[in-house]
Scaffold this active site. Structure first.
Site, short mmCIF file in Angstrom:
data_model
loop_
_atom_site.label_atom_id
_atom_site.label_comp_id
_atom_site.label_asym_id
_atom_site.label_seq_id
_atom_site.Cartn_x
_atom_site.Cartn_y
_atom_site.Cartn_z
N LYS A 11 41.20 38.69 29.13
CA LYS A 11 42.39 37.84 29.19
C LYS A 11 42.41 36.78 28.08
CE LYS A 11 42.96 38.46 34.16
NZ LYS A 11 43.39 37.81 35.42
N TYR A 51 52.14 43.14 36.32
CA TYR A 51 51.73 42.48 37.57
C TYR A 51 52.83 42.50 38.63
CZ TYR A 51 47.29 40.69 35.71
OH TYR A 51 46.01 40.56 35.22
N ASN A 114 40.75 33.74 34.34
CA ASN A 114 39.48 34.25 34.89
C ASN A 114 38.85 35.37 34.06
OD1 ASN A 114 41.25 36.22 35.67
ND2 ASN A 114 40.64 36.29 37.81
N HIS A 117 40.39 41.22 33.93
CA HIS A 117 41.03 41.91 35.05
C HIS A 117 40.26 43.20 35.30
CE1 HIS A 117 44.12 43.95 37.42
NE2 HIS A 117 43.92 45.00 36.63
N GLU A 128 47.55 51.52 35.78
CA GLU A 128 47.35 50.47 34.77
C GLU A 128 46.92 51.06 33.42
OE1 GLU A 128 46.23 47.18 38.20
OE2 GLU A 128 44.66 47.83 36.80
#
Ligand code: CMP
Length: 139
Positions: A11, A51, A114, A117, A128
């Site tokens: 990310k 998302y 974070n 993913h 995905e």
């Protein structure tokens, strides 16, 4: 039945802080093979679509803004029991709850920033992966 592939994104917090190499090293040392990989930046529309499963959640707007705020690395990874083993390697979504030695414990700053993913099921890993890579059967 468990498949042997999962999908990950590194990310914007992790790419921006120069953690790509460290994270990929941990992924490789844990026995995952990189099947496909792309360094890119998501538009808001693309992040929203990726998302979409979370669109009713209160953090959806923040998540979409965040994931379109910088570059990301998208990758398909291969290993026996890939989805479950990768979720163990990355640790809990909230880095304050992540186990010692996990990617999020080491590299993540917050629940939204974070670091990585990881797909939560074989079905979502395929969806995905297809979002970023076409003609997956070539890989
Ligand atoms: P990820 O594994 O990419 O899947 C969905 C993301 O939503 C998750 O990681 C977090 O970054 C984010 N997320 C989950 N819960 C929250 C929350 N309470 N506040 C902000 N972001 C969240």
């Amino acid at each position: 039945m468990a498949t042997n592939r999962t999908f990950t994104m590194i990310k914007p917090d992790a790419t921006g802080n120069g953690y790509i190499g460290g994270i990929l090293k941990m992924i490789n040392e844990a026995g995952f093979r990189i099947v496909a990989m792309k360094y890119t930046k998501l538009t808001k529309e693309a992040a929203g679509a990726f998302y979409e499963v979370h669109k009713e959640r209160p953090f959806y707007g923040e998540l979409v803004d965040y994931m379109s705020s910088g570059t990301i690395v998208a990758a398909i990874l291969e290993k026996e029991n890939a989805v479950a083993d990768f979720r163990k390697l990355i640790g809990a979504t909230d880095p304050t709850k992540a186990d010692e030695g996990t990617i999020r414990k080491i590299y993540a700053k917050s629940i939204s920033a974070n670091a990585v993913h990881g797909s939560d099921s074989d079905e979502n890993a395929a969806i995905e992966g297809n979002f970023f890579f076409s003609n997956l059967e070539r890989f």
